[in-house]
Design an enzyme around this catalytic site. Structure first.
Site, PDB file in Angstrom:
ATOM      1  N   GLU A   2      -6.967   8.728   6.297  1.00 21.67           N
ATOM      2  CA  GLU A   2      -7.154   9.321   7.626  1.00 21.67           C
ATOM      3  C   GLU A   2      -7.568  10.796   7.582  1.00 21.67           C
ATOM      4  O   GLU A   2      -6.843  11.694   8.056  1.00 21.67           O
ATOM      5  CB  GLU A   2      -5.870   9.167   8.445  1.00 21.67           C
ATOM      6  CG  GLU A   2      -5.472   7.738   8.650  1.00 21.67           C
ATOM      7  CD  GLU A   2      -4.221   7.591   9.496  1.00 21.67           C
ATOM      8  OE1 GLU A   2      -3.515   8.580   9.722  1.00 21.67           O
ATOM      9  OE2 GLU A   2      -3.938   6.461   9.949  1.00 21.67           O
TER      10      GLU A   2
ATOM     11  N   TYR B 203      -3.947   1.869  15.899  1.00 24.58           N
ATOM     12  CA  TYR B 203      -2.686   1.917  16.652  1.00 24.58           C
ATOM     13  C   TYR B 203      -2.894   1.694  18.130  1.00 24.58           C
ATOM     14  O   TYR B 203      -2.130   1.000  18.788  1.00 24.58           O
ATOM     15  CB  TYR B 203      -1.968   3.250  16.395  1.00 24.58           C
ATOM     16  CG  TYR B 203      -1.416   3.317  15.003  1.00 24.58           C
ATOM     17  CD1 TYR B 203      -2.150   3.853  13.943  1.00 24.58           C
ATOM     18  CD2 TYR B 203      -0.157   2.770  14.722  1.00 24.58           C
ATOM     19  CE1 TYR B 203      -1.644   3.870  12.648  1.00 24.58           C
ATOM     20  CE2 TYR B 203       0.355   2.786  13.443  1.00 24.58           C
ATOM     21  CZ  TYR B 203      -0.395   3.341  12.406  1.00 24.58           C
ATOM     22  OH  TYR B 203       0.101   3.348  11.126  1.00 24.58           O
TER      23      TYR B 203
ATOM     24  N   ASN C 222      -7.249   1.985  10.034  1.00 26.06           N
ATOM     25  CA  ASN C 222      -5.905   2.085  10.608  1.00 26.06           C
ATOM     26  C   ASN C 222      -6.042   2.088  12.121  1.00 26.06           C
ATOM     27  O   ASN C 222      -6.762   2.932  12.646  1.00 26.06           O
ATOM     28  CB  ASN C 222      -5.209   3.370  10.154  1.00 26.06           C
ATOM     29  CG  ASN C 222      -4.946   3.368   8.664  1.00 26.06           C
ATOM     30  OD1 ASN C 222      -5.188   2.374   7.988  1.00 26.06           O
ATOM     31  ND2 ASN C 222      -4.450   4.483   8.146  1.00 26.06           N
TER      32      ASN C 222
ATOM     33  N   ARG D 170       0.852  -1.183   0.000  1.00 24.86           N
ATOM     34  CA  ARG D 170       0.000   0.000   0.000  1.00 24.86           C
ATOM     35  C   ARG D 170       0.889   1.234   0.000  1.00 24.86           C
ATOM     36  O   ARG D 170       1.682   1.429   0.914  1.00 24.86           O
ATOM     37  CB  ARG D 170      -0.915  -0.003   1.226  1.00 24.86           C
ATOM     38  CG  ARG D 170      -1.728   1.265   1.355  1.00 24.86           C
ATOM     39  CD  ARG D 170      -2.681   1.242   2.545  1.00 24.86           C
ATOM     40  NE  ARG D 170      -3.375   2.522   2.623  1.00 24.86           N
ATOM     41  CZ  ARG D 170      -3.216   3.384   3.627  1.00 24.86           C
ATOM     42  NH1 ARG D 170      -2.414   3.104   4.631  1.00 24.86           N
ATOM     43  NH2 ARG D 170      -3.867   4.534   3.607  1.00 24.86           N
TER      44      ARG D 170
HETATM   45  O1  LIG Z   1       1.621   7.596  12.987  1.00 23.13           O
HETATM   46  C1  LIG Z   1       1.903   6.446  12.244  1.00 23.13           C
HETATM   47  C2  LIG Z   1       1.141   6.525  10.923  1.00 23.13           C
HETATM   48  N1  LIG Z   1      -0.277   6.752  11.192  1.00 23.13           N
HETATM   49  N2  LIG Z   1      -1.108   6.825  10.061  1.00 23.13           N
HETATM   50  C3  LIG Z   1      -0.621   7.714   8.976  1.00 23.13           C
HETATM   51  C4  LIG Z   1       0.856   7.537   8.704  1.00 23.13           C
HETATM   52  O2  LIG Z   1       1.285   8.475   7.737  1.00 23.13           O
HETATM   53  C5  LIG Z   1       1.652   7.639  10.005  1.00 23.13           C
HETATM   54  O3  LIG Z   1       3.042   7.527   9.759  1.00 23.13           O
END
Ligand SMILES: OC[C@H]1NNC[C@@H](O)[C@@H]1O
Ligand SMILES: [Ca+2]
Length: 448
Positions: free
Chosen positions: A167, A294, A292, A78
């Site tokens: 995002e 985390y 996504n 991706r």
């Molecule tokens: O913070 C880690 C990741 N989170 N989502 C978007 C990505 O561009 C970031 O690096």
């Protein structure tokens, strides 16, 4: 009988990156500047003054990096397309050399048996469009569809899985409310307008794909499950606001054609009265949604917190990553359950999941030992497997990230890569987590 963690046959295993974080050469071969080129060169905006000028030099090293993907047995990759490489002014004139870079990358991936998964917008808006209002200008829905059509025409067929945005919440919260990310605005009046136009643009990009596309398109949201710090009505209400603001503000207009009521509560007079017709554009049929994940947040009421009146509460006796995120794999499972309940049985991909931990400098040729990152990955893959056992329609997983890269305004120090990058020499070194992930892919999870 011990629990088996084998994933369904055909489960898709990949890794993810984004253009500005890895490519370098942001102005090469006729590319125009993005808002991140400008932001990174604005003194004080970036940790250590780090910029994307070189990053992982992927623009030149992409063939070697595809071999790194192949070494792990990745089935998919991706990546994102830098809008201003392709359309230096954001609309109109096409820079063919910019298109050609992504065409070469896609061919390299296909020649190595790796499925390309392209994201059209991963935060690096052309600066020329920001000068015309960027996400605050309603015309951006048409600008985005024009750009999307250029890429559909160039790559669709070789690229079979597209995402419109990555995002959108981070773009508006970081870029328009708090200002820590490009374009660095701080306005609770602008944030909702930018958020709404991002989803109008995503809808226009999907509509454009329906006219010419032959494969799949979706949208990628970051989701952070919210848990109340106590059972007090205040904390529960604060948690509801935080959840609506991050987790529903973007998926609702896309998938339900409306906004949750908490947003008017949060923004008050700053919440626009959007025309009903807009939701005919924001709400489009998607072939999948990328999620996504985390971490989670434990939330309490705080009357002084702007504008949510809610703040996260640090948890005792647990592990936090280098980006200050609690390792909480239960939230991964919970996220899928919530999503399916609210939006139905839409095919899902985990389009990002990973962790930044400190990596000791690596000796020549060694493997970087990164036990905390491997533990994070193992825990989250097991949690993901539980969700699939509970009936979630989860089709694949992309680890964030293939390479250590530019963690936006946090710079290069926050290392998420499966491969360590020595940014002075550009040497890539596999981490133990990369070796573990390769085994996960080879055994389709049985090794977990
Ligand atoms: O913070 C880690 C990741 N989170 N989502 C978007 C990505 O561009 C970031 O690096
Ligand atoms: Ca501006």
């Amino acid at each position: 009988m011990t629990q088996s963690y084998r994933f369904p046959p055909g489960f898709h295993w990949g890794a993810a990156t984004s253009a500005y974080q890895i490519e370098g050469s942001p102005l090469a071969d006729g590319a125009g500047p993005s808002i991140w080129e400008r932001f990174a060169h604005t003194p004080g905006m970036m940790a250590n003054g780090d910029t994307g000028d070189i990053a992982c030099d992927h623009y030149h090293r992409y063939k070697d990096d595809v071999q790194l993907m192949r070494a792990l047995g990745l089935q998919g990759y991706r990546f994102s397309i830098a809008w201003s490489r392709v359309l230096p002014e954001g609309t109109g004139r096409i820079n063919q050399k910019g298109v050609d870079f992504y065409s070469r990358l896609v061919d390299e991936l296909l020649e190595n048996g790796i499925e390309p998964n392209a994201t059209l917008f991963h935060w690096d808006l052309p600066a020329a469009l920001d000068d015309r209002g960027g996400w605050l200008n309603r015309d951006i829905a048409h600008w985005f569809a024009e750009y999307a059509n250029v890429m559909y025409k160039a790559l669709d067929g070789r690229v079979k899985r597209w995402s419109t945005l990555n995002e959108p919440w981070v773009v508006t919260d970081g870029g328009y409310l708090h200002g820590a990310l490009a374009p660095g605005h701080r306005s609770k009046y602008e944030a909702p307008i930018a958020a709404h136009n991002l989803m109008r643009a995503s809808g226009a990009g999907i509509q454009a794909y329906r006219a010419v596309g032959k494969h799949e398109i979706g949208v990628v949201f970051n989701i952070e499950p919210k848990y109340p710090a106590s059972n007090s009505p205040e904390d529960i209400a604060a948690t509801r606001r935080a959840h609506a603001y991050m987790n529903e503000q973007f998926a609702d207009p896309a998938l339900l054609g409306s906004y949750p009521p908490e947003l008017k509560e949060i923004f008050g007079p700053a919440w626009p009265d959007f025309p009903e017709d807009d939701f005919k554009l924001t709400q489009q049929k998607v072939d999948f949604v990328g999620l996504n994940y985390y971490t989670r947040a434990v939330v309490k009421h705080d009357p002084n917190a702007y504008p949510l009146k809610a703040v996260p509460v640090k948890q005792p006796n647990t592990t936090y990553t280098e980006t200050g995120w609690e390792v909480y794999e239960q939230g991964f499972t919970d996220m899928f359950t919530w999503f399916k309940q609210r939006y139905g049985d839409i095919p899902l991909y985990v389009t990002e999941n990973g962790s930044a931990f400190y990596d000791a400098p690596v000796a020549e040729g060694d493997v970087v030992q990164d036990p905390l990152r491997t533990s994070y990955l193992r825990k989250h893959l097991k949690a993901m497997h539980h969700a699939i056992e509970q009936g979630v329609n989860l089709k694949g997983y992309y680890a964030w990230s293939l390479l250590d890269n530019l963690e936006w305004s946090l710079g290069f120090a926050k290392r998420f890569g499966l491969y360590h990058v020595d940014f002075a020499t550009q040497k890539r070194t596999p981490k133990a987590t990369a070796k573990f992930y390769a085994q996960v892919i080879e055994t389709n999870g049985a090794v977990l």
